[in-house]
Design an enzyme around this catalytic site. Structure first.
Site, PDB file in Angstrom:
ATOM      1  N   LYS A 251      70.431  63.715  57.410  1.00 15.65           N
ATOM      2  CA  LYS A 251      70.937  62.375  57.112  1.00 15.65           C
ATOM      3  C   LYS A 251      70.823  61.482  58.342  1.00 15.65           C
ATOM      4  CE  LYS A 251      75.087  59.972  55.398  1.00 15.65           C
ATOM      5  NZ  LYS A 251      76.529  60.104  55.077  1.00 15.65           N
ATOM      6  N   SER A 327      77.593  58.565  50.538  1.00 18.88           N
ATOM      7  CA  SER A 327      76.518  57.896  51.250  1.00 18.88           C
ATOM      8  C   SER A 327      75.348  58.810  51.616  1.00 18.88           C
ATOM      9  CB  SER A 327      77.074  57.262  52.530  1.00 18.88           C
ATOM     10  OG  SER A 327      77.616  58.241  53.402  1.00 18.88           O
ATOM     11  N   SER A 351      81.181  61.889  50.835  1.00 18.75           N
ATOM     12  CA  SER A 351      79.788  61.441  50.961  1.00 18.75           C
ATOM     13  C   SER A 351      78.751  62.549  50.880  1.00 18.75           C
ATOM     14  CB  SER A 351      79.610  60.681  52.285  1.00 18.75           C
ATOM     15  OG  SER A 351      80.333  59.477  52.263  1.00 18.75           O
TER      16      SER A 351
END
Length: 647
Positions: A251, A327, A351
């Site tokens: 990420k 996210s 997330s």
């Protein structure tokens, strides 16, 4: 000035003022107040409308049993969705000094922040960091890793905990780490061949008709360089570990050379250049993993959809017109689509778990402090932690073993790492699953039915029991978590974000305006609520092995074209997505989601287990058992790439 007032009037008339602060969604409603909260001199719901402060009943006096009189405060969101010109207008209004302050004050009042947090009275002291002292969770049928093992040796220990390999596969399954390792060892496929297929697949996925937007940054030459070295190691018969040559995505909130760390922005890397790999990335490299790039994410992690106006909307592999969640949207989507068996994310408010559930994969968030956090953007340092997204529970455990503990150059952690012996699924009995029925059922009918059926499978297959409990003040905890994550993000960016206002997405600008509206008093009150909630959860987890719930209240919703350039403010869906995620982050508890079925459109549904501090082995064990009960029903995504064979 006339124009500003006119625009403000438009916003008010469309009832948009009170809906744009992530968890602040209780608007223009009249609720009965939960019985653990009282007003001085005015018990019950009347306290909600008095100026005197609410007084929270001491924890010791709150009943957590199934017959508790605690009132479940259900969110009632009636918020219009905003994109395009509307979100731009709203952002600009919020940034006008006097008008913005007034709007923010109204937001907090209308959404019960003032009543339930700001002016509330609590006897509990604040708990600022949910770092748990180690208490042996007394897990059974586990393997304890020695403290001085290298990451590769920890991975080997994880392999020794896996069940006996079987050639039989369900009708659909994603290739696992062990599948890659066996293919490489046999010579049928090489890491270099997989890297070439990966590059071709990513290129194809970024073009019409799908435009998946998996990655923010990915360097083909760097991927091939790593894969070539791994191929040579296999040719010599000297792979570092089973992770050698396996594609792993990171990420874009985690430092990973040679890529900048943007946090989904166009500007953050200018102020904070990436100078080294994060600790978790270093440990994966020490195992031979091929790091394939930085995955897309919701800008600054400030949303749940994964729609990023700078890098594109990450789309759901099961239905590309739907969101992937946020996210850690890109990390979930690359695993779901078969591009990587595992990826890393960061979980600050669900997330990792939310996008994992929406994309039909496993999401594991360890105990706060279990995985070294160095090299991760310091956006929310007391609630955010590195998590793992994987196609299977076994792969999540392998990567968990690789990244847990300290890097070799540091003093070893004194917190032992336990791994479950997954081959002994039916040998552990008397598992108790704590369920708060009103909370569990606060989701759409398809999610509720699917998750209830999954619980029935656990009871039928393994004889495990469900224990009914009450978890008080869940909505209050959400407000306190939002205050915390927002305040921490605002503080970390306060000195620099003003330089890059024009480079920020419009939805992120709204979020940052709200984050800056919280006071030090409110932050401290939120930490008192954190202490209070931790005591509630510890009492429940003293009587049960885990708390069980759906992972999200809804399945993936549609991506609207007008959101692609501005982002969106959609707090009806956002509220439903975060409903079950908060305790894991706010209280630092480990949690895992595992796919258990699909809705009528074929979109995935996840079931979540929340565990005791440091009891990841139990969570992994339960998730593996749940996976075994559901894997025959797994469905192939619409967008899927088979990297171990030519398609």
């Amino acid at each position: 000035m006339k124009t500003t007032c006119f625009l403000a009037l438009i916003i008010v008339q469309n009832q948009t003022l009170s809906f744009y602060s992530y968890n602040l969604w209780i608007i223009n409603q009249r609720f009965s107040l939960c019985s653990s909260v009282r007003s001085q001199g005015h018990p019950g719901m009347m306290g909600l409308f008095k100026t005197k402060p609410l007084v929270y009943r001491p924890v010791r006096d709150v009943d957590l049993g199934p017959q508790s009189d605690e009132f479940y405060l259900q969110a009632k969101v009636k918020a219009p969705r905003m994109t395009g010109i509307l979100v731009k207008i709203f952002a600009m209004l919020m940034e006008i000094p006097l008008l913005g302050s007034l709007l923010l004050y109204i937001l907090k009042g209308d959404n019960l922040i003032h009543k339930l947090v700001t002016h509330a009275e609590l006897e509990e002291p604040p708990l600022f960091v949910p770092l748990h002292p180690f208490e042996d969770p007394e897990e059974h049928e586990v393997k304890c890793l020695e403290s001085d093992l290298s990451p590769a040796r920890q991975v080997q220990s994880a392999i020794e905990c896996l069940p006996t390999y079987s050639e039989k596969k369900p009708s659909f399954c994603r290739w696992t780490i062990m599948d890659y390792h066996r293919a490489y060892t046999s010579g049928d496929v090489t890491p270099f061949m997989v890297a070439e297929r990966f590059i071709a697949a990513v290129s194809k996925s970024s073009k019409p008709p799908y435009q998946m937007a998996f990655f923010i940054a990915s360097n083909d030459e760097e991927i091939l360089r790593q894969a070539k070295k791994s191929t040579l190691r296999y040719e010599r018969g000297e792979p570092i570990s089973v992770l050698d040559g396996v594609p792993v995505a990171i990420k874009d909130e985690i430092d990973c050379l040679p890529y900048p760390t943007t946090g989904g922005t166009k500007w953050l890397h200018k102020e904070r250049p990436c100078k080294d790999d994060a600790c978790c990335v270093k440990r994966l490299r020490l195992c031979g993993a091929v790091i394939v790039g930085k995955t897309n994410m919701h800008e600054l992690g400030a949303g749940t959809s994964g729609i990023n106006p700078h890098y594109g909307a990450t789309r759901n592999p099961y239905e590309p017109t739907k969101i992937a969640g946020g996210s850690s949207s890109g990390s979930a989507a690359v695993v779901s689509s078969g591009l990587c068996p595992v990826a890393l994310g960061v979980d600050g408010g669900g997330s990792v778990r939310m996008p994992a559930a929406l994309c039909g994969v496993v999401g594991l968030k360890p105990t706060f402090g279990r995985v070294p956090h160095s090299g991760v953007l310091p956006l929310n340092w007391t609630v955010g932690m590195v998590g793992i997204l994987a196609g299977t529970v076994e792969d999540a455990m392998i990567v968990y073993a690789a990244i847990s503990g300290e890097i070799p150059s540091h003093e070893p952690s004194n917190i032992p790492v336990h791994l479950p012996l997954l081959g002994l699924t039916k040998s552990i009995s008397n598992i108790k699953l704590a369920k708060y029925g009103k909370w569990f059922d606060d989701c759409n009918d398809e999610v509720r039915l699917c998750c209830s059926q999954a619980l029935n499978k656990l009871q039928t297959h393994y004889g495990w029991k469900t224990v009914e409990v009450t978890i008080p003040e869940i909505e209050v905890m959400r407000l306190a978590h939002y205050l915390t994550i927002g305040s921490e993000c605002n503080t970390s960016l306060d000195l620099i974000r003003g330089k890059y206002v024009s480079d920020q997405g419009w939805d992120a600008r709204v979020a940052l305006s709200i984050y800056g509206a919280f006071s030090s008093t409110e932050y401290v009150k939120a930490q008192k609520i954190r202490n209070r909630q931790l005591q509630f959860h510890k009492k429940i987890l003293a009587e049960a092995d885990v708390i069980v719930s759906p992972t999200t209240g809804v399945t993936a919703y549609s991506i609207q074209d007008d959101a692609l350039k501005t982002g969106e403010l959609d707090y009806i869906n956002g509220a439903a997505l975060v409903r079950y995620s908060i305790a894991g982050n706010f209280l630092g508890l480990p949690a895992v989601t595992v796919p258990v079925g699909y809705d009528k459109l074929g979109l995935p549904i996840g079931l979540q287990f929340i565990g005791r501090p440091w009891a990841e082995a139990t969570l992994i064990y339960l998730a593996f058992a749940m996976q075994a009960a559901c894997e025959s029903e797994h469905k192939k995504p619409e967008v899927f790439y088979n990297l171990l064979s030519k398609e």
